[in-house]
Design an enzyme around this catalytic site. Structure first.
Site, PDB file in Angstrom:
ATOM      1  N   LYS A 127      20.605  70.457  58.374  1.00 38.16           N
ATOM      2  CA  LYS A 127      21.443  71.656  58.272  1.00 38.16           C
ATOM      3  C   LYS A 127      21.136  72.676  59.368  1.00 38.16           C
ATOM      4  CE  LYS A 127      21.812  71.277  53.223  1.00 38.16           C
ATOM      5  NZ  LYS A 127      23.133  70.735  52.952  1.00 38.16           N
ATOM      6  N   ARG A 138      31.131  61.467  56.340  1.00 40.86           N
ATOM      7  CA  ARG A 138      31.507  60.298  55.535  1.00 40.86           C
ATOM      8  C   ARG A 138      32.763  60.640  54.766  1.00 40.86           C
ATOM      9  NH1 ARG A 138      30.161  62.723  50.695  1.00 40.86           N
ATOM     10  NH2 ARG A 138      28.278  64.001  50.751  1.00 40.86           N
TER      11      ARG A 138
END
Ligand code: ADP
Ligand code: ADP
Ligand code: MG
Length: 621
Positions: free
Chosen positions: A116, A297
């Site tokens: 992140k 994804r």
């Protein structure tokens, strides 16, 4: 187009991928753990290979065995689904190194977005607005604390390697920081093997808005609009919808453009999602929406985007992986109607949402709903994997209609004996604040009392149970049973055992239910709840009861089969007085209270009409 595809996943997403692959004429290969051998996705694939034992690390995370299975079956490509290895750059590389097509994000994009902190740095460089905070170059507790103090509380501590809502701590005050940091680090180390954290300003009135993006190998990138995933429990999505309520055209354009920019900054190929957090205290405003993370994804909630755009995102993935350009240009994509998805989990809202496992003796859904499910009736929820049973997806012209459909879909869901959140979902979808789109990520916590299951079945559920027990008296059983005594308030009551407890029921309007014979008893399904109940013997049915004046009357026309008492006999509450045969069923009529038989009018074998006085009981003096 690809000719064969191995799916390195399980459950509903494996099934979902098989469905589209099959429609495109692609041969499918499932890999599975031994405990999953009987799962529908294994059956539905053209071929299946067992790759290990139950624990994910011994099967679904075994990169070597998955590659061996791909080579042994001559698979041309591997689709990783979501979770498991889907965001594992090393695996993506290994797949490509083995000469196979990876139906996922490029390894470099996965790496760029995997942590992140690095992802946010990348986005800042690309000019995408990110959540204000500290990216954690210096991880000393003192520095982290002083950065948090500078940002201003509340803040959110996040594991840089976090995912699935894990490794996050909200801190409301400076003095609580050190302790939260420590516990966040512990969780991050054990869940992700990396205890580094970043600090973010905790956004107030937070709404989770995300944008579906797609890139291809020809340099094209488009977005497929936004989803709102604000309905969360412990940072995990529960209900998702598309589009986002209150999103105006200009704000949508700004946030979707930012998402495409983010995707291009990492040369993205395939399906991806850019997650944003919005401060919705004054509605959705472009200058109050910040990048949070990218999921490289296909997302669990992709069906709501499919519903509003009419596109098949798995087909898009397979086309892009085959080297084809994106099926649509940006100006060919538009939004039709409103879609919502609810995640049906095998969990028990009564016990703090603990997972509930076991056989699915019953698993039924109402018609008119898209169900993406990994299990079928007769299957089983095992303790090894995600407890999601199914996704319920609805699509309607308006948001209000979609919310109504979702409430009906969840309310009409029947699962037994595994416990689920179906009723919880139904109540959430029907909650006035949800219907009015007054939502943010605190919605569930704020309304938990209204959403939590009732400890007792409602009067109408009990009535339905009684209705199932009593023989039909006329065309509408209720008219035959209520008001049986002229000019008297209907006082028909019955004792019924539901959920192990005995209830005295005053009949009300029954709810739409379905009743199934299961577990050697009966289970009544209503509004997403499942209530086991016992069918008492006919003579357990008590009429009048405590309010009774002791007049035992015929509840319906019938014939007296036997009279068990004589005038002057002492009787006890519940004792059988006589048996009436009506509608080919025998019904015992019992004493409503302790007393003596004052009068008997019933005559053996006699035909009686509805409301006829049969026996009169007087209370003991
Ligand atoms: P989404 O936004 O699509 O819900 P999540 O991040 O919640 O994505 O996770 C998607 C799926 O991946 C879920 O089934 C979740 O259980 C699984 N998952 C997410 N993170 C991890 C992880 N670190 N390890 C294993 N499974 C994970
Ligand atoms: P994960 O990788 O676990 O999905 P995210 O960074 O996507 O982690 O955050 C998960 C959820 O936590 C978000 O959907 C949102 O509800 C909440 N959240 C994350 N960051 C913030 C923030 N800065 N302020 C308020 N809520 C946040
Ligand atoms: Mg997230």
């Amino acid at each position: 187009m690809l000719s064969s595809l191995l799916i390195a996943n399980r459950g509903e997403i494996a099934r979902r991928i098989i469905r589209t692959a099959r429609a495109l004429g692609i041969r499918t290969i499932a890999v599975h753990s031994d405990v999953d051998a009987a799962m529908p996705f294994v059956r539905e694939a053209d071929e299946a290979v067992c790759i290990g034992t139950a624990l994910a690390r011994d099967s679904y995370l075994r990169q070597d065995r998955i590659l061996e299975a791909a080579i042994a079956t001559g698979a041309e490509a591997i689709h990783p689904g979501y979770g498991f290895l889907s965001e594992n750059a090393e695996f993506a590389e290994a797949v490509q190194a083995a000469g196979l097509v990876w139906v996922g994000a490029p390894p470099a994009s996965i790496r760029a977005m995997g942590l992140k902190d690095a992802a946010k740095e990348r986005m800042i460089a690309a000019g995408v607005p990110v959540t204000p905070g500290y990216l954690g170059a210096d991880q000393s507790p003192a520095r982290l604390q002083s950065e948090a103090d500078a940002i201003g509380y509340p803040v959110l501590i996040k594991a840089v390697a976090g995912g699935g809502g894990k490794g996050m701590r909200k801190v409301d005050e400076a003095h609580a920081f050190a302790e939260s940091l420590e516990s966040c680090r512990r969780e991050a180390a054990s869940s992700f093997g990396d205890d580094r954290v970043l600090i973010e300003k905790y956004i107030l009135s937070p709404r989770h808005i995300e944008v579906q993006i797609f890139g291809d190998t020809h340099g094209n990138a488009v977005h497929l609009f936004e989803r709102d995933c604000s309905l969360q429990r412990r940072h995990q999505k529960v209900i998702e919808e598309a589009p986002a309520p209150g999103m105006d055209v200009a704000t949508r354009e700004a946030i979707c453009a930012a998402a495409v920019k983010a995707a291009k900054a990492v040369d993205y190929i395939g399906a991806g999602t850019i997650e944003f957090i919005a401060d919705a205290s004054e509605g959705l405003r472009a200058d109050r929406i910040w990048f949070m993370e990218m999921n490289t994804r296909l997302q669990v909630e992709h069906p709501v985007t499919e519903a509003i755009t009419g596109q098949d995102l798995v087909e898009w993935q397979l086309r892009v992986a085959s080297g084809e350009p994106l099926p649509k240009r940006q100006d060919e994509l538009s939004i039709t109607g409103w879609a919502m998805e609810a995640r049906l989990y095998a969990e028990n809202p009564v016990s703090g949402f603990l997972p509930s496992t076991g056989p699915l003796e019953r698993l039924r859904f109402p018609p008119g709903v898209r169900i993406d499910s990994g299990v079928d009736e007769g299957g089983e929820v095992t303790p090894f994997y995600d407890p999601m049973i199914a996704k319920l997806i609805v699509h309607a012209p308006t948001r209000a209609a979609a919310a109504g459909k979702l409430g009906d879909a969840a309310g009409g869901t029947e699962v037994w004996p595994v416990k689920t959140n179906a009723a919880f979902l139904a109540r959430a979808a029907r909650h006035p604040d949800f219907v009015a789109a007054r939502i943010d990520t605190g919605f569930i916590e704020r309304h938990i009392d209204a959403l939590a299951p009732p400890p007792e079945p409602s009067a109408s559920v009990l009535t339905s149970a009684v209705g199932a027990i009593l023989p039909p008296a006329s065309h509408d059983p209720w008219t035959g049973l209520t008001g049986f005594r002229a000019n008297a308030a209907p006082d028909l009551r019955a004792e019924v055992t539901v959920g192990g407890q005995v209830h005295l029921v005053t009949l009300a309007t029954p709810v739409p239910t379905s009743i199934a014979a299961l577990d050697g008893g009966s289970v009544l399904f209503a509004d997403g709840e499942a209530w086991p109940f016992s069918r008492p013997r006919a003579d357990d049915i008590v009429r009048g009861d405590a309010l009774s004046d002791g007049m035992i009357v015929a509840p319906m026309p019938g014939r007296i089969i036997s009279v068990a008492v004589s005038p002057g006999d002492p009787v006890t509450k519940g004792q059988r007085l006589l048996v009436l045969e009506a509608m080919k069923m025998e019904q015992g009529l019992v004493a409503p209270f302790d007393g003596i038989v004052a009068e008997i009018r019933a005559v053996d074998s006699a035909q009686v009409s509805e409301g006829a006085l049969l026996v009169r009981i007087e209370k003991d003096a």
